[in-house]
Design a protein around this motif. Structure first.
Motif, PDB file in Angstrom:
ATOM      1  N   VAL A  77      43.761  37.429  24.143  1.00 49.05           N
ATOM      2  CA  VAL A  77      44.799  36.492  23.697  1.00 49.05           C
ATOM      3  C   VAL A  77      44.777  35.236  24.562  1.00 49.05           C
ATOM      4  O   VAL A  77      44.842  34.115  24.047  1.00 49.05           O
ATOM      5  CB  VAL A  77      46.193  37.153  23.707  1.00 49.05           C
ATOM      6  CG1 VAL A  77      47.279  36.127  23.412  1.00 49.05           C
ATOM      7  CG2 VAL A  77      46.251  38.293  22.687  1.00 49.05           C
ATOM      8  N   LEU A  78      44.674  35.405  25.863  1.00 47.49           N
ATOM      9  CA  LEU A  78      44.636  34.243  26.760  1.00 47.49           C
ATOM     10  C   LEU A  78      43.469  33.323  26.424  1.00 47.49           C
ATOM     11  O   LEU A  78      43.623  32.099  26.402  1.00 47.49           O
ATOM     12  CB  LEU A  78      44.519  34.699  28.215  1.00 47.49           C
ATOM     13  CG  LEU A  78      45.736  35.388  28.798  1.00 47.49           C
ATOM     14  CD1 LEU A  78      45.379  36.051  30.123  1.00 47.49           C
ATOM     15  CD2 LEU A  78      46.892  34.411  28.960  1.00 47.49           C
ATOM     16  N   ALA A  79      42.312  33.902  26.177  1.00 46.86           N
ATOM     17  CA  ALA A  79      41.115  33.108  25.919  1.00 46.86           C
ATOM     18  C   ALA A  79      41.228  32.249  24.660  1.00 46.86           C
ATOM     19  O   ALA A  79      40.585  31.204  24.575  1.00 46.86           O
ATOM     20  CB  ALA A  79      39.896  34.024  25.829  1.00 46.86           C
ATOM     21  N   PRO A 100      43.962  39.099  39.109  1.00 53.69           N
ATOM     22  CA  PRO A 100      42.612  38.536  39.191  1.00 53.69           C
ATOM     23  C   PRO A 100      41.707  38.918  38.020  1.00 53.69           C
ATOM     24  O   PRO A 100      40.847  38.122  37.641  1.00 53.69           O
ATOM     25  CB  PRO A 100      42.068  39.088  40.515  1.00 53.69           C
ATOM     26  CG  PRO A 100      43.289  39.323  41.337  1.00 53.69           C
ATOM     27  CD  PRO A 100      44.344  39.774  40.351  1.00 53.69           C
ATOM     28  N   THR A 101      41.906  40.080  37.436  1.00 57.34           N
ATOM     29  CA  THR A 101      41.051  40.482  36.310  1.00 57.34           C
ATOM     30  C   THR A 101      41.263  39.590  35.086  1.00 57.34           C
ATOM     31  O   THR A 101      40.422  39.580  34.192  1.00 57.34           O
ATOM     32  CB  THR A 101      41.304  41.949  35.897  1.00 57.34           C
ATOM     33  OG1 THR A 101      42.679  42.096  35.564  1.00 57.34           O
ATOM     34  CG2 THR A 101      40.935  42.905  37.000  1.00 57.34           C
ATOM     35  N   LEU A 102      42.353  38.848  35.054  1.00 54.32           N
ATOM     36  CA  LEU A 102      42.621  37.958  33.916  1.00 54.32           C
ATOM     37  C   LEU A 102      42.368  36.485  34.239  1.00 54.32           C
ATOM     38  O   LEU A 102      42.625  35.623  33.397  1.00 54.32           O
ATOM     39  CB  LEU A 102      44.054  38.160  33.411  1.00 54.32           C
ATOM     40  CG  LEU A 102      44.316  39.520  32.785  1.00 54.32           C
ATOM     41  CD1 LEU A 102      45.784  39.666  32.413  1.00 54.32           C
ATOM     42  CD2 LEU A 102      43.429  39.751  31.566  1.00 54.32           C
ATOM     43  N   HIS A 103      41.832  36.199  35.409  1.00 56.60           N
ATOM     44  CA  HIS A 103      41.606  34.804  35.776  1.00 56.60           C
ATOM     45  C   HIS A 103      40.575  34.119  34.895  1.00 56.60           C
ATOM     46  O   HIS A 103      40.760  32.967  34.521  1.00 56.60           O
ATOM     47  CB  HIS A 103      41.220  34.689  37.245  1.00 56.60           C
ATOM     48  CG  HIS A 103      42.383  34.900  38.157  1.00 56.60           C
ATOM     49  ND1 HIS A 103      42.281  34.743  39.524  1.00 56.60           N
ATOM     50  CD2 HIS A 103      43.680  35.245  37.918  1.00 56.60           C
ATOM     51  CE1 HIS A 103      43.453  34.983  40.076  1.00 56.60           C
ATOM     52  NE2 HIS A 103      44.311  35.308  39.123  1.00 56.60           N
ATOM     53  N   ARG A 104      39.497  34.810  34.557  1.00 56.84           N
ATOM     54  CA  ARG A 104      38.477  34.173  33.703  1.00 56.84           C
ATOM     55  C   ARG A 104      39.004  33.869  32.293  1.00 56.84           C
ATOM     56  O   ARG A 104      38.814  32.760  31.805  1.00 56.84           O
ATOM     57  CB  ARG A 104      37.210  35.024  33.642  1.00 56.84           C
ATOM     58  CG  ARG A 104      36.407  34.926  34.914  1.00 56.84           C
ATOM     59  CD  ARG A 104      35.083  35.683  34.785  1.00 56.84           C
ATOM     60  NE  ARG A 104      34.403  35.747  36.040  1.00 56.84           N
ATOM     61  CZ  ARG A 104      33.481  34.872  36.423  1.00 56.84           C
ATOM     62  NH1 ARG A 104      33.148  33.891  35.635  1.00 56.84           N
ATOM     63  NH2 ARG A 104      32.894  34.997  37.600  1.00 56.84           N
ATOM     64  N   PRO A 105      39.663  34.811  31.619  1.00 52.78           N
ATOM     65  CA  PRO A 105      40.192  34.455  30.295  1.00 52.78           C
ATOM     66  C   PRO A 105      41.303  33.407  30.373  1.00 52.78           C
ATOM     67  O   PRO A 105      41.438  32.572  29.471  1.00 52.78           O
ATOM     68  CB  PRO A 105      40.693  35.761  29.700  1.00 52.78           C
ATOM     69  CG  PRO A 105      40.649  36.772  30.776  1.00 52.78           C
ATOM     70  CD  PRO A 105      39.798  36.249  31.878  1.00 52.78           C
ATOM     71  N   ALA A 131      44.654  26.050  40.472  1.00 59.05           N
ATOM     72  CA  ALA A 131      44.454  26.230  41.915  1.00 59.05           C
ATOM     73  C   ALA A 131      44.739  27.663  42.357  1.00 59.05           C
ATOM     74  O   ALA A 131      44.221  28.107  43.385  1.00 59.05           O
ATOM     75  CB  ALA A 131      45.349  25.254  42.683  1.00 59.05           C
ATOM     76  N   ARG A 132      45.538  28.388  41.600  1.00 56.17           N
ATOM     77  CA  ARG A 132      45.876  29.779  41.946  1.00 56.17           C
ATOM     78  C   ARG A 132      44.817  30.774  41.485  1.00 56.17           C
ATOM     79  O   ARG A 132      44.850  31.940  41.881  1.00 56.17           O
ATOM     80  CB  ARG A 132      47.216  30.149  41.311  1.00 56.17           C
ATOM     81  CG  ARG A 132      48.377  29.377  41.888  1.00 56.17           C
ATOM     82  CD  ARG A 132      49.673  29.618  41.142  1.00 56.17           C
ATOM     83  NE  ARG A 132      49.973  31.015  40.950  1.00 56.17           N
ATOM     84  CZ  ARG A 132      50.793  31.471  40.009  1.00 56.17           C
ATOM     85  NH1 ARG A 132      51.393  30.644  39.176  1.00 56.17           N
ATOM     86  NH2 ARG A 132      51.014  32.764  39.895  1.00 56.17           N
ATOM     87  N   LEU A 133      43.904  30.353  40.635  1.00 56.02           N
ATOM     88  CA  LEU A 133      42.915  31.272  40.080  1.00 56.02           C
ATOM     89  C   LEU A 133      41.762  31.483  41.048  1.00 56.02           C
ATOM     90  O   LEU A 133      41.245  30.540  41.649  1.00 56.02           O
ATOM     91  CB  LEU A 133      42.385  30.741  38.745  1.00 56.02           C
ATOM     92  CG  LEU A 133      43.426  30.491  37.659  1.00 56.02           C
ATOM     93  CD1 LEU A 133      42.741  30.077  36.361  1.00 56.02           C
ATOM     94  CD2 LEU A 133      44.302  31.712  37.438  1.00 56.02           C
ATOM     95  N   ASP A 134      41.357  32.734  41.169  1.00 52.83           N
ATOM     96  CA  ASP A 134      40.232  33.103  42.011  1.00 52.83           C
ATOM     97  C   ASP A 134      38.974  33.087  41.148  1.00 52.83           C
ATOM     98  O   ASP A 134      38.643  34.085  40.504  1.00 52.83           O
ATOM     99  CB  ASP A 134      40.469  34.489  42.619  1.00 52.83           C
ATOM    100  CG  ASP A 134      39.370  34.903  43.581  1.00 52.83           C
ATOM    101  OD1 ASP A 134      38.641  34.019  44.082  1.00 52.83           O
ATOM    102  OD2 ASP A 134      39.234  36.111  43.816  1.00 52.83           O
ATOM    103  N   ASP A 138      31.158  27.836  41.451  1.00 53.30           N
ATOM    104  CA  ASP A 138      30.186  27.328  40.480  1.00 53.30           C
ATOM    105  C   ASP A 138      30.545  27.681  39.030  1.00 53.30           C
ATOM    106  O   ASP A 138      29.704  27.605  38.142  1.00 53.30           O
ATOM    107  CB  ASP A 138      28.781  27.828  40.819  1.00 53.30           C
ATOM    108  CG  ASP A 138      28.657  29.348  40.729  1.00 53.30           C
ATOM    109  OD1 ASP A 138      29.694  30.043  40.648  1.00 53.30           O
ATOM    110  OD2 ASP A 138      27.514  29.847  40.757  1.00 53.30           O
ATOM    111  N   THR A 139      31.807  28.033  38.778  1.00 51.40           N
ATOM    112  CA  THR A 139      32.248  28.313  37.413  1.00 51.40           C
ATOM    113  C   THR A 139      32.008  27.078  36.559  1.00 51.40           C
ATOM    114  O   THR A 139      32.477  25.989  36.915  1.00 51.40           O
ATOM    115  CB  THR A 139      33.747  28.692  37.385  1.00 51.40           C
ATOM    116  OG1 THR A 139      33.941  29.871  38.169  1.00 51.40           O
ATOM    117  CG2 THR A 139      34.244  28.924  35.963  1.00 51.40           C
ATOM    118  N   PRO A 140      31.258  27.213  35.464  1.00 53.77           N
ATOM    119  CA  PRO A 140      30.993  26.050  34.617  1.00 53.77           C
ATOM    120  C   PRO A 140      32.293  25.372  34.171  1.00 53.77           C
ATOM    121  O   PRO A 140      33.223  26.028  33.724  1.00 53.77           O
ATOM    122  CB  PRO A 140      30.244  26.636  33.413  1.00 53.77           C
ATOM    123  CG  PRO A 140      29.609  27.878  33.954  1.00 53.77           C
ATOM    124  CD  PRO A 140      30.589  28.422  34.962  1.00 53.77           C
TER     125      PRO A 140
END
Length: 172
Positions: A77-79, A100-105, A131-134, A138-140
């Motif tokens: 849903v986040l993505a 942290p497991t939801l930082h990428r989406p 700024a809070r996301l881990d 090098d994240t595109p």
């Protein structure tokens, strides 16, 4: 008018039953996430209710339980949440930033919020959230998104040259 309200309640009831199950399943959910994004989240008449039904109302449970199926649903849903109005999604975004497991989406939702024609971001709040996301350095597109948000840009289509300037600044 009463008949329309009944139809909308029925539609959201079906959305609740079908979409939640499909979003939690291990199987590919691309058709469901596309439908959420294009049919429900892009429509300002349905975005808030749809977002609440598939994630917002359950965010406390997602954080408390953290089961694989709930995290899978939340991530999906986040993505695809880019067109959901910022005031509707900001509280959920802030809450899931603790996971942290939801930082990428979540990053994908923020990036889409900038690039999507119907994307909705508030630059200052989105930059603080980013700024809070881990995320790996090098994240595109991470540096470019930081740059355009820091410059106060809300959407690629409102400031078409801002992204190109951010890319040139990164490579130049």
């Amino acid at each position: 008018m009463h008949e329309l309200a009944s139809e909308v309640r029925l539609a959201f009831g079906l959305l609740d039953l079908l979409y939640r199950r499909r979003l939690k399943a291990k199987q590919d959910a691309e058709a469901v996430t596309y439908s959420l994004w294009a049919d429900w989240f892009e429509d300002h008449n349905t975005a808030a209710t749809a977002f609440a039904e598939v994630l917002g109302n359950d965010i406390g449970r997602v954080v408390a339980e953290g089961s694989a199926s709930l995290l899978r649903r939340a991530g999906r849903v986040l993505a695809c949440s880019s067109p959901v109005p910022w005031p509707v999604k900001q509280g959920v975004y802030d809450t899931v930033a603790r996971l942290p497991t939801l930082h990428r989406p979540l990053f994908k939702g923020l990036l889409g919020g900038y690039h999507d024609v119907y994307g909705d971001l508030e630059p200052t709040a989105a930059l603080a959230l980013l700024a809070r996301l881990d995320l790996p350095a090098d994240t595109p597109h991470l540096a470019e998104l930081r740059s355009v948000l820091a410059a106060g840009h809300r959407n690629h289509y409102r400031s078409p040259s801002a992204w190109d300037s951010a890319v040139r600044g990164r490579t130049g």
